[in-house]
Scaffold this motif. Structure first.
Motif, PDB file in Angstrom:
ATOM      1  N   ASP A  97      32.420 -29.159  19.162  1.00 56.41           N
ATOM      2  CA  ASP A  97      31.054 -28.823  18.805  1.00 56.41           C
ATOM      3  C   ASP A  97      30.641 -29.745  17.659  1.00 56.41           C
ATOM      4  O   ASP A  97      31.429 -29.988  16.752  1.00 56.41           O
ATOM      5  N   ASN A  99      28.807 -29.273  15.231  1.00 56.62           N
ATOM      6  CA  ASN A  99      28.791 -28.571  13.939  1.00 56.62           C
ATOM      7  C   ASN A  99      27.732 -29.102  12.975  1.00 56.62           C
ATOM      8  O   ASN A  99      28.004 -29.301  11.791  1.00 56.62           O
ATOM      9  N   SER A 155      27.498 -36.482  14.730  1.00 53.77           N
ATOM     10  CA  SER A 155      28.717 -36.012  14.056  1.00 53.77           C
ATOM     11  C   SER A 155      29.711 -37.169  13.889  1.00 53.77           C
ATOM     12  O   SER A 155      30.486 -37.199  12.934  1.00 53.77           O
TER      13      SER A 155
END
Ligand code: ADP
Ligand code: MG
Length: 270
Positions: A97, A99, A155
């Motif tokens: 994920d 995040n 990310s």
């Protein structure tokens, strides 16, 4: 004149050394034996893939490498120094994920770790990384406005902006569709080829592991042990077409058999 040259095959010391890593979780329903006597040297600058079925202890291993949790037995060393806690300046982590914080735009998300650590934000580096990952112009967007692939690229920028010498990636493209996954794999290879980074990439996808890796380390089902290490001699730069070559498909089948044999092995031992 006689020229005496030193041998070129000088063994470089391991970037990461995993020695007898064993993890037993204590849970309410009893102990869970996740990892058993796993040893591996990760070489400086290599992209190594850790492959194994779901639940075999891959995330457990990666978290131990990052210093985020302790092993029951065994140890991990980075550059010869034991990893006993998080070392975020040296070890970057990318999860399945992305995040991202939903209330922060993309650039604010990338700045976040620097704010936490009270370090200066490397704005130029971030701008260059946004460009490299095709995110120029999206830095003011919020995560909900971006596709899954774009969020995961953000990310990656967030992790790379911190210039860790080792990048630990836990099934980072597992939630993406097949086309986006191919795109992300190519992007990762390009970024890695331009850096001196060491990457430990965890996946349960055999073709992804072969496509990316210098080596593929196959784990047995839980408790995760080392089943076999494959050297991948596909030339670089790699192209998606290589995945359709007979030798690539043969290797997928070979690794699949190893995973299955690993299963039988662990049943016999128990
Ligand atoms: N905090 C925890 N407490 C108890 N058991 C856990 C914990 N984390 C993981 N496990 C168990 O350890 C095993 C390995 O998990 P994990 O490392 O997440 O595997 P993988 O990443 O290969 O899917 C699984 O059986 C999982 O349920
Ligand atoms: Mg996992």
């Amino acid at each position: 004149m006689v020229l005496i040259t030193a041998p070129r095959t000088v063994q470089t010391p391991a970037k990461l050394r995993i020695n007898g890593a064993t993890k037993i979780y204590e849970s309410k329903s009893g102990p869970v034996h996740a990892l058993e006597d796993f040893s591996l040297d990760v070489r400086e600058g290599e992209l190594i893939c850790i492959l194994g079925p779901s639940g075999c202890g891959k995330t457990t291993l990666l978290w131990a490498l990052s210093g985020l949790h302790a092993l029951t037995r065994g140890e991990v060393a980075l550059d010869g120094r034991p990893v006993t806690g998080p070392r975020p300046n040296e070890l970057g982590m990318i999860f399945q994920d992305a995040n991202l914080l939903p209330w922060r735009n993309l650039r604010q998300n990338i700045h976040f770790p620097f704010e936490i650590k009270r370090r200066p934000v490397p704005r130029q580096r971030i701008t260059a990384l946004l460009h490299e990952t095709g995110l120029t112009g999206f830095d003011g967007s919020y995560p909900r406005e971006l596709s899954g692939g774009m969020q995961q690229r953000a990310s990656i920028v967030r992790a790379l902006a911190q210039e860790p010498s080792v990048l630990l990636m836990d099934e980072p493209f597992g939630a993406l569709d097949a086309f986006t996954r191919d795109e992300m794999n190519l992007l990762l290879l390009r970024l890695w080829s331009e850096s001196a980074q060491t990457i430990v990439f965890v996946t349960h996808n055999i073709s992804e592991a072969i496509f990316l890796g210098d080596r593929v380390v196959v784990m047995t089902p839980r408790p995760g042990r080392l089943a076999r290490i494959y050297d991948i001699d596909l030339p670089r730069p790699r192209t998606i077409d290589m995945m359709f070559e007979p030798s690539f498909i043969e290797l997928i089948q070979d690794i699949k058999r190893t995973v299955e044999a690993g299963g039988r092995h662990s049943v016999e031992v128990e």
